[in-house]
Design a protein around this motif. Structure first.
Motif, PDB file in Angstrom:
ATOM      1  N   CYS A 195       0.861  -1.190   0.000  1.00 16.72           N
ATOM      2  CA  CYS A 195       0.000   0.000   0.000  1.00 16.72           C
ATOM      3  C   CYS A 195       0.890   1.231   0.000  1.00 16.72           C
ATOM      4  CB  CYS A 195      -0.917   0.018   1.218  1.00 16.72           C
ATOM      5  SG  CYS A 195      -1.838   1.577   1.290  1.00 16.72           S
ATOM      6  N   CYS A 198      -0.054   3.601   3.040  1.00 14.79           N
ATOM      7  CA  CYS A 198       0.383   3.104   4.343  1.00 14.79           C
ATOM      8  C   CYS A 198       1.886   2.815   4.351  1.00 14.79           C
ATOM      9  CB  CYS A 198      -0.378   1.836   4.711  1.00 14.79           C
ATOM     10  SG  CYS A 198      -2.160   2.043   4.776  1.00 14.79           S
ATOM     11  N   CYS A 360      -6.196  -1.386  -0.621  1.00 15.80           N
ATOM     12  CA  CYS A 360      -5.801  -1.655   0.771  1.00 15.80           C
ATOM     13  C   CYS A 360      -7.044  -1.658   1.649  1.00 15.80           C
ATOM     14  CB  CYS A 360      -4.830  -0.563   1.218  1.00 15.80           C
ATOM     15  SG  CYS A 360      -4.514  -0.497   2.979  1.00 15.80           S
ATOM     16  N   CYS A 363      -7.081   1.666   3.966  1.00 21.00           N
ATOM     17  CA  CYS A 363      -7.214   3.037   3.470  1.00 21.00           C
ATOM     18  C   CYS A 363      -7.796   3.100   2.063  1.00 21.00           C
ATOM     19  CB  CYS A 363      -5.860   3.740   3.517  1.00 21.00           C
ATOM     20  SG  CYS A 363      -4.716   3.127   2.271  1.00 21.00           S
TER      21      CYS A 363
HETATM   22 ZN   LIG Z   1      -3.284   1.515   2.988  1.00 23.37          ZN
END
Ligand SMILES: [Zn+2]
Ligand SMILES: [Zn+2]
Length: 838
Positions: A195, A198, A360, A363
């Motif tokens: 991700c 992230c 993801c 998020c």
């Molecule tokens: Zn993420």
């Protein structure tokens, strides 16, 4: 169900001596529930007793929730299921182990810590950042714990743990070292899901797939045999293009295979391959292989040993390998590259497409594939073992087993267990500074944080150096929480307890986390202990809003658990959880269901006051009195109810257990029996003594049993009423530490049920007649004519007196029913016909 208030009316009619009763006149859930929660906490009745060897254990592997600070309706439903089982099993005589933990190391906490305190995690020390995360997590845990307590869950809070505490993450690290020693973990550079927001690797279980709109471009690649058109929806990957491929059966391109093509814009010479996986019907039938556009690219890279162009960095920006595009985000690069392709006249067509993209789960950013050094667990090799053990476990409902099997079989890659984050369990490993050899920690050093600590002793086995660099990553949170079955059972120290509590009897969780929770638990425990960590998996569905959509704040259908408890009380919310839908299926949240629960409890409360006041002088030590038809009718139905409810709890059918008990209390006990025995309970003549005692006996037996049957669902109100019922018995602790009722087959009596139901039918028909004429129930009937079949007439003749007393009738005439047509038996619905003369 009807919502009449006959018990209320009866109660106000006869509340003589009610000042002796400790029950308040009205059912007020909020004070009642709070005081019982306090009582349970003080008396510790839900505590697991490790020293008790007389009772068998029943262990629940409660999934530790992520401390978000919010205990939502979905959580409330989950925990109701755990608690129904825990309470039922306790009453069945089990020493129930119902722990509660918190799965603390989440990325959202890192994000919230940065936002709340306006800091950047990489700018402050790991220790300081961790401190902030711990503080936030502690606050969130307290909020959720309060909500759990107000739902009345019978958790043993002595067993509470937090995965961020050193005594817990020490065990996560221990399991890591043990798996490493057994060769089940490895460090390697393999493509993983990544991700970019992230900035961490994520597991396949953390990728969600959704359809997304895109554009399919036809791009011209030049070859010596002329141009080849390649269809792609991801032109930004052109700088990472390392080959073209066609299907071997595609005659259009047979002459191109083995030749070279020139990648536009970057002028790289690449081979043209043939591979069965190419879909000749998609686009032009020619695909570009990029490292790594998707999972198939990963397979092809491996199969044909193609070069790897590391196009993206951790934030999802293009690297130096992208030449002039370096530094651009994926979206920027797409725009610029398309523009450049246009200018170079390399685009020969375009059309909109729908394509599936992975995002993801935290998020929702599109996931990319990156090749970076990571730790992996060899889960791919375990697939057969996992499937085999999954089949040995009981799954409720049965279909949920397929989800687990399908998931295990669908996995393409090993589980990536390292994460590039800060707030997590440190990986207990260092690397030799000289030769980069792995230097694993020793079990006795744990807990350890190699990011801040040097190894206490030792030198590199390979080169003898004593200089090390600590692993800077942390573990996937599922590494913390997928050893709970073992940790709950006391691993590694309490060897004896482990024998008793492992595997867990029950693994309860939501349908949505089978692929994570059940899968990781299975993989970890099989790898560590060689057997499945749970015997039964109980799956609950999701909570939907009243509109049928998933409950979500942004949909406007979100309901706070605390709001529901404040309005109607936990015992009513719990009835919704039990009866709102079938186990394992999604259930809608409907205020009417909770409100109905509250109405039912008011009905029960009022009936309880009537029953308790009318049995006050009942002496249960005297021999059982001779029972009347309606007494036998009620007791027979009651004993059948015990059977139904017990079977329902054994099979986790909470809606069946709740509905059957509620229906019995509301209709059979309150609407019919209580109304019918009123005249016996308040009879003043001494010759009525035996008859009165039989009614008291029946009420006493029935009331005690129904409270017990209802106790797992409505723990507060049942304990309050039970204490009132048993106030003169010594050593009454709680209904929840008393026994579950067993059916008495001697009282099950089909004939009494059949005959009793005839009387009940007549009585309710009379009530209907009176209310149709807007008369009081006490209004006398001069002459009641009952037309019926021969069989019913026999029963009626025997009980004419009772009917006259209950229904206030002066004279009853029983006559054969007129048949609707000669020679035909009467319709079942028409076998009794009533008329009254007032
Ligand atoms: Zn993420
Ligand atoms: Zn070395």
């Amino acid at each position: 169900m009807k919502t009449d208030t006959s018990a209320t009316k009866l109660d106000t009619e006869r509340n003589a001596g009610h000042d002796e009763m400790r029950l308040p006149p009205r059912y007020e859930q909020s004070t009642l529930e709070a005081s019982w929660q306090k009582n349970w906490e003080q008396t510790g009745i839900y505590n697991y007793d490790a020293s008790d060897r007389s009772r068998p254990t029943y262990s629940i592997d409660t999934p530790p929730p992520y401390p978000s600070g919010e205990f939502h309706m979905g959580n409330a439903l989950n925990w109701c299921y755990f608690d129904f089982v825990a309470r039922y099993k306790r009453m069945r005589g089990y020493n129930v182990h119902f722990p509660q933990g918190w799965d603390c190391h989440g990325l959202p906490t890192e994000v919230r810590a940065e936002r709340t305190f306006n800091i950047k995690k990489r700018d402050i020390s790991v220790d300081r950042f961790r401190e902030i995360c711990v503080k936030l997590t502690t606050e969130y845990i307290e909020k959720m714990k309060t909500a759990m307590q107000s739902m009345g869950y019978s958790i043993d809070w002595n067993l509470e743990y937090r995965t961020m505490d050193p005594d817990y993450y020490k065990l996560t690290q221990l399991s890591f070292l043990q798996l490493l020693k057994r060769g089940l973990l490895y460090r390697g550079e393999h493509p993983v899901n990544w991700c970019p927001r992230c900035e961490t690797a994520i597991a396949e279980a953390e990728v969600e797939y959704a359809e997304s709109k895109g554009t399919l471009l036809d791009i011209r690649f030049s070859t010596q045999k002329g141009d080849l058109v390649v269809a792609t929806s991801r032109p930004e990957f052109i700088p990472a293009c390392v080959a073209l491929a066609v299907n071997p059966t595609d005659t259009r391109y047979a002459g191109y295979v083995g030749e070279e093509a020139l990648v536009p814009l970057v002028d790289r010479r690449i081979p043209i391959l043939k591979d069965e996986l190419v879909d000749a019907s998609f686009g032009s039938g020619v695909v570009m292989i990029c490292t790594f556009g998707d999972k198939t690219d990963v397979r092809w890279q491996h199969k044909y040993v193609l070069p790897v162009v590391k196009l993206l960095d951790a934030q999802g920006r293009l690297t130096q390998e992208a030449g002039k595009y370096a530094g651009l985000t994926i979206q920027e690069a797409r725009k610029v590259i398309v523009e450049d392709l246009k200018n170079a006249s390399k685009i020969s067509g375009s059309k909109p497409i729908e394509r599936e993209i992975g995002t993801c789960w935290r998020c929702h950013t599109p996931v990319e594939i990156l090749s970076t050094p990571q730790w992996f667990m060899k889960t791919k090799d375990m697939t057969n073992e996992i499937v085999e053990w999954t089949n040995k476990v009981t799954w409720v409902p049965d279909f949920s087993k397929n989800r687990m099997v399908d998931w295990a079989k669908s996995l393409d890659w090993d589980w990536v267990i390292s994460r590039q984050r800060l707030f997590g369990t440190p990986i207990p490993v260092w690397y030799c500074r000289k030769c980069a050899q792995i230097f694993a920690g020793k079990e006795e050093w744990l807990p350890v944080d190699p990011r801040a600590q040097k190894p206490p002793a030792g030198s590199c086995q390979h080169c003898g150096s004593t200089e090390f660099v600590g692993d800077q990553d942390v573990m996937d949170t599922w590494m913390d929480s997928s050893i709970t079955c073992a940790v709950h059972a006391g691993w590694p120290e309490k060897v004896d307890e482990f024998q008793r509590l492992f595997p867990a009897d029950l693994q309860p969780n939501g349908l949505d986390i089978i692929r994570t929770w059940d899968y990781y638990l299975m993989a970890r425990h099989l790898a560590l202990f060689g057997k499945a960590p749970y015997k039964t998996v109980l799956v609950n569905g999701m909570v939907r809003g009243a509109d049928g959509r998933m409950m979500h704040k942004s949909y406007g259908n979100y309901v706070e658990v605390t709001e529901a408890i404040m309005k109607y009380g936990a015992d009513s919310v719990r009835q919704w959880a039990a009866a709102g839908g079938s186990t394992g299926y999604d259930i809608p949240y409907r205020w009417e269901d909770v409100e109905y629960g509250r109405k039912f409890l008011t009905k029960l409360w009022n009936a309880a006051r009537l029953i308790l006041s009318s049995i006050r002088d009942y002496d249960s030590t005297l021999p059982a009195p001779k029972l009347d038809l309606l007494d036998r009718w009620l007791l027979s139905k009651l004993n059948n109810l015990i059977k139904t409810t017990t079977a329902a709890f054994e099979n986790f059918q909470f809606s069946v257990a709740t509905e059957s008990t509620r229906n019995f209390i509301w209709h059979d006990l309150c609407d019919q029996y209580l109304e019918a025995v009123k005249y016996r309970l308040y009879a003043e003549h001494s010759q009525e003594g035996e008859n009165r005692r039989a009614a008291q006996y029946t009420l006493f037996q029935t009331f005690e049993v129904v409270l017990r049957l209802l106790a797992p669902i409505c723990p507060h109100v049942t304990d309050a009423l039970y204490h009132e019922l048993c106030h003169d018995r010594p050593n009454v602790r709680s209904i929840h530490s008393d026994a579950w009722p067993l059916p008495n087959d001697g009282l099950i009596d089909a004939e009494s049920e059949r005959n009793g139901s005839i009387i009940v039918r007549i009585l309710s028909d009379v009530r209907r007649l009176k209310s149709e004429k807007r008369l009081s129930m006490k209004a006398p009937i001069k002459r009641l004519t009952v037309e019926s079949t021969e069989e019913v007439m026999c029963v009626l003749r025997e009980h004419v007196n009772a009917i006259c007393q209950i229904a206030v009738v002066e004279q009853v005439e029983i006559v054969p029913i007129k048949r609707p047509m000669d020679g035909l038996p009467p319709q079942k619905d028409n076998d009794i016909r009533l008329s009254a003369q007032f």
